[in-house]
Design a protein around this motif. Structure first.
Motif, PDB file in Angstrom:
ATOM      1  N   GLY A 288       0.812  -1.211   0.000  1.00  0.00           N
ATOM      2  CA  GLY A 288       0.000   0.000   0.000  1.00  0.00           C
ATOM      3  C   GLY A 288       0.846   1.262   0.000  1.00  0.00           C
ATOM      4  O   GLY A 288       0.541   2.221  -0.719  1.00  0.00           O
ATOM      5  N   ASP A 289       1.913   1.268   0.788  1.00  0.00           N
ATOM      6  CA  ASP A 289       2.799   2.433   0.825  1.00  0.00           C
ATOM      7  C   ASP A 289       3.467   2.649  -0.536  1.00  0.00           C
ATOM      8  O   ASP A 289       3.606   3.798  -0.997  1.00  0.00           O
ATOM      9  N   TRP A 290       3.921   1.573  -1.176  1.00  0.00           N
ATOM     10  CA  TRP A 290       4.570   1.682  -2.493  1.00  0.00           C
ATOM     11  C   TRP A 290       3.600   2.246  -3.523  1.00  0.00           C
ATOM     12  O   TRP A 290       3.969   3.095  -4.344  1.00  0.00           O
ATOM     13  N   LEU A 291       2.370   1.795  -3.484  1.00  0.00           N
ATOM     14  CA  LEU A 291       1.373   2.297  -4.431  1.00  0.00           C
ATOM     15  C   LEU A 291       1.131   3.791  -4.227  1.00  0.00           C
ATOM     16  O   LEU A 291       1.021   4.555  -5.194  1.00  0.00           O
ATOM     17  N   GLU A 292       1.023   4.233  -2.992  1.00  0.00           N
ATOM     18  CA  GLU A 292       0.798   5.655  -2.721  1.00  0.00           C
ATOM     19  C   GLU A 292       1.913   6.511  -3.309  1.00  0.00           C
ATOM     20  O   GLU A 292       1.663   7.587  -3.861  1.00  0.00           O
ATOM     21  N   VAL A 293       3.146   6.043  -3.197  1.00  0.00           N
ATOM     22  CA  VAL A 293       4.293   6.802  -3.692  1.00  0.00           C
ATOM     23  C   VAL A 293       4.351   6.806  -5.212  1.00  0.00           C
ATOM     24  O   VAL A 293       4.810   7.777  -5.833  1.00  0.00           O
ATOM     25  N   ASN A 294       3.866   5.735  -5.864  1.00  0.00           N
ATOM     26  CA  ASN A 294       4.056   5.556  -7.298  1.00  0.00           C
ATOM     27  C   ASN A 294       2.808   5.805  -8.141  1.00  0.00           C
ATOM     28  O   ASN A 294       2.793   5.454  -9.324  1.00  0.00           O
ATOM     29  N   VAL A 295       1.792   6.432  -7.576  1.00  0.00           N
ATOM     30  CA  VAL A 295       0.600   6.750  -8.368  1.00  0.00           C
ATOM     31  C   VAL A 295       0.979   7.665  -9.534  1.00  0.00           C
ATOM     32  O   VAL A 295       1.648   8.687  -9.326  1.00  0.00           O
ATOM     33  N   PRO A 296       0.582   7.332 -10.780  1.00  0.00           N
ATOM     34  CA  PRO A 296       0.903   8.207 -11.914  1.00  0.00           C
ATOM     35  C   PRO A 296       0.317   9.602 -11.737  1.00  0.00           C
ATOM     36  O   PRO A 296      -0.780   9.768 -11.183  1.00  0.00           O
TER      37      PRO A 296
ATOM     38  N   ALA B 275      -6.554  -0.857 -30.557  1.00  0.00           N
ATOM     39  CA  ALA B 275      -7.995  -0.647 -30.610  1.00  0.00           C
ATOM     40  C   ALA B 275      -8.439   0.615 -29.889  1.00  0.00           C
ATOM     41  O   ALA B 275      -9.432   1.248 -30.279  1.00  0.00           O
ATOM     42  N   SER B 276      -7.723   1.003 -28.842  1.00  0.00           N
ATOM     43  CA  SER B 276      -8.154   2.129 -28.012  1.00  0.00           C
ATOM     44  C   SER B 276      -7.390   3.419 -28.278  1.00  0.00           C
ATOM     45  O   SER B 276      -7.903   4.510 -27.989  1.00  0.00           O
ATOM     46  N   GLY B 277      -6.162   3.302 -28.792  1.00  0.00           N
ATOM     47  CA  GLY B 277      -5.311   4.472 -28.906  1.00  0.00           C
ATOM     48  C   GLY B 277      -4.747   4.924 -27.578  1.00  0.00           C
ATOM     49  O   GLY B 277      -4.186   6.022 -27.471  1.00  0.00           O
ATOM     50  N   ILE B 278      -4.855   4.087 -26.541  1.00  0.00           N
ATOM     51  CA  ILE B 278      -4.358   4.408 -25.201  1.00  0.00           C
ATOM     52  C   ILE B 278      -3.133   3.543 -24.917  1.00  0.00           C
ATOM     53  O   ILE B 278      -3.194   2.320 -25.054  1.00  0.00           O
ATOM     54  N   GLU B 279      -2.029   4.157 -24.504  1.00  0.00           N
ATOM     55  CA  GLU B 279      -0.811   3.411 -24.230  1.00  0.00           C
ATOM     56  C   GLU B 279      -0.822   2.887 -22.796  1.00  0.00           C
ATOM     57  O   GLU B 279      -1.186   3.606 -21.860  1.00  0.00           O
ATOM     58  N   PHE B 280      -0.419   1.643 -22.636  1.00  0.00           N
ATOM     59  CA  PHE B 280      -0.359   1.038 -21.307  1.00  0.00           C
ATOM     60  C   PHE B 280       0.993   1.350 -20.673  1.00  0.00           C
ATOM     61  O   PHE B 280       1.962   0.600 -20.779  1.00  0.00           O
ATOM     62  N   VAL B 281       1.040   2.486 -19.996  1.00  0.00           N
ATOM     63  CA  VAL B 281       2.266   2.939 -19.328  1.00  0.00           C
ATOM     64  C   VAL B 281       2.197   2.575 -17.839  1.00  0.00           C
ATOM     65  O   VAL B 281       1.156   2.163 -17.337  1.00  0.00           O
ATOM     66  N   HIS B 282       3.345   2.722 -17.138  1.00  0.00           N
ATOM     67  CA  HIS B 282       3.418   2.435 -15.694  1.00  0.00           C
ATOM     68  C   HIS B 282       2.890   1.027 -15.394  1.00  0.00           C
ATOM     69  O   HIS B 282       2.085   0.829 -14.475  1.00  0.00           O
ATOM     70  N   ARG B 283       3.374   0.066 -16.154  1.00  0.00           N
ATOM     71  CA  ARG B 283       2.801  -1.279 -16.098  1.00  0.00           C
ATOM     72  C   ARG B 283       2.899  -1.916 -14.712  1.00  0.00           C
ATOM     73  O   ARG B 283       1.942  -2.538 -14.234  1.00  0.00           O
ATOM     74  N   GLU B 284       4.075  -1.795 -14.083  1.00  0.00           N
ATOM     75  CA  GLU B 284       4.238  -2.428 -12.776  1.00  0.00           C
ATOM     76  C   GLU B 284       3.238  -1.854 -11.785  1.00  0.00           C
ATOM     77  O   GLU B 284       2.649  -2.588 -10.977  1.00  0.00           O
ATOM     78  N   PHE B 285       3.030  -0.534 -11.815  1.00  0.00           N
ATOM     79  CA  PHE B 285       2.088   0.073 -10.882  1.00  0.00           C
ATOM     80  C   PHE B 285       0.704  -0.538 -11.044  1.00  0.00           C
ATOM     81  O   PHE B 285       0.068  -0.918 -10.046  1.00  0.00           O
ATOM     82  N   TYR B 286       0.212  -0.624 -12.273  1.00  0.00           N
ATOM     83  CA  TYR B 286      -1.165  -1.059 -12.468  1.00  0.00           C
ATOM     84  C   TYR B 286      -1.364  -2.539 -12.166  1.00  0.00           C
ATOM     85  O   TYR B 286      -2.443  -2.942 -11.690  1.00  0.00           O
ATOM     86  N   VAL B 287      -0.362  -3.356 -12.379  1.00  0.00           N
ATOM     87  CA  VAL B 287      -0.493  -4.768 -12.032  1.00  0.00           C
ATOM     88  C   VAL B 287      -0.377  -4.964 -10.521  1.00  0.00           C
ATOM     89  O   VAL B 287      -1.125  -5.756  -9.926  1.00  0.00           O
TER      90      VAL B 287
END
Length: 350
Positions: free
Chosen positions: A194-202, A286-298
């Motif tokens: 949880g702490d890591w996620l808070e620090v790494n929110v895009p 299909a979306s035109g949206i790039e999947f960035v910050h992959r580690e964060f979202y997984v």
């Protein structure tokens, strides 16, 4: 219905029959069947005369705040009717908890397959398997590129600050469950994650319609071949927010090394199924949206999964479910935390 005590708590047959007669008119035939495949909101099949319907209602017993919002599902599928996002036809919604003991809604029942434990024989070729995966990515892209204002969903959520709130929300959901479960065992790493996620929110992300629980077994494939999706289901967490939150969640469930075999398909290593990277590429096209910050979202998806599964375990310990999967969460939730920790430490890649 059977005489099972938990099923009896899900619906009062006499009260439901009277309600349906007042809303849909009289019918000669009436039957209810509990569909036990889901692990969150309860699903029941209702026959009303010649009509085949599906009921969705929250589980019996206490639930975490804001979970199991079936009326939200009803609103979303009603709004999506006729768009590029396939959904069942909504029939009616009931806010009166006195009818069956909880809010509920009804939708038409569609024919097709929900692919969960095994692939349908008609899809067991490399070409059809690839199309299943591509269709999943394309359907998610359709959700994320929908003009949500045009269909009346502009006030469904607050996309600004969505991802930050997701970290906070799922931490609270986990803590709600842990009030019960920590007497049984602790879950290592959860506070660190949880702490890591808070620090790494895009800092920035797109604002789109978000399904919230998008994965292979929350879509239905129509009968026949080639595979095509005729319904996206389980919209209880639908909102406006960050589309990459859906992408991370889908990827956690699209894994040749599934964390929870009872929840995740175990056949994705067969020839033809797209890899995670191929799914990402299909979605981006299909979306035109790039999947960035992959580690964060997984990692966020794994944090969410840990919270959901910890709530399952709490419901089991509180006697509010007879789902055979729930007691397994005693050991599986710590495994989920371990997988997230490996990503954070760089010992595993997306």
């Amino acid at each position: 219905m059977t005489g099972d005590s938990y099923l009896d708590r899900l619906v009062d047959e006499a009260a439901l029959r009277a309600y349906l007669e007042s809303e849909l008119g009289p019918a000669e035939g009436f039957a209810i069947e509990h569909h036990g495949e889901g692990h969150s909101n309860e699903t029941l099949f209702v026959t009303w005369g010649d009509r085949k319907l599906v009921m969705r209602r929250p589980p019996a017993g206490e639930t975490a705040e804001s979970a199991h919002d079936v009326l939200r599902e009803y609103r979303v599928i009603s709004a999506l009717s006729g768009t590029d996002v396939p959904v069942p036809t909504a029939v009616l919604a009931c806010e009166d908890t006195d009818v069956i003991g909880g809010e509920f809604y009804l939708m038409d029942r569609l024919e097709g397959d929900v692919v969960r434990d095994a692939e349908p024989e008609r899809f067991a070729t490399p070409e059809h398997r690839r199309r299943m995966g591509e269709g999943l990515a394309d359907t998610m892209a359709a959700i994320h590129t929908l003009d949500y204002e045009a269909v009346g969903l502009g006030d469904l959520g607050h996309p600004s600050g969505f991802t930050e709130r997701q970290v906070e929300r799922w931490g609270k959901q986990f803590e709600w469950a842990a009030e019960t479960t920590r007497e049984s065992r602790e879950v290592p790493h959860v506070d660190e994650i949880g702490d890591w996620l808070e620090v790494n929110v895009p800092d920035e992300y797109e604002h789109t319609l978000v399904h919230g629980d998008f994965k292979l077994d929350n879509v239905m494939f129509a009968p026949g071949t080639p595979p095509w999706i005729n319904a996206v289901m389980d919209w209880e967490m639908g909102t406006l927010g960050d589309p990459l939150r859906d992408v991370g969640w889908m990827l956690v469930y699209w894994d040749t090394d599934p964390l929870i075999p009872d929840l995740m398909p175990g056949f994705l290593d067969r020839p033809g199924y797209p890899t995670r990277e191929e799914l990402i590429e299909q979605y981006e096209r299909a979306s035109g949206i790039e999947f960035v910050h992959r580690e964060f979202y997984v990692v966020l998806a794994l944090y969410m999964l840990a919270a959901v599964c910890e709530m399952f375990y709490a419901r089991y310990l509180n006697g509010n479910s007879e789902d055979d999967l729930y007691p397994k969460m005693e050991t599986l939730v710590p495994d989920i935390g371990g997988r997230a920790k490996e990503l954070i430490d760089g010992d595993r890649t997306v």
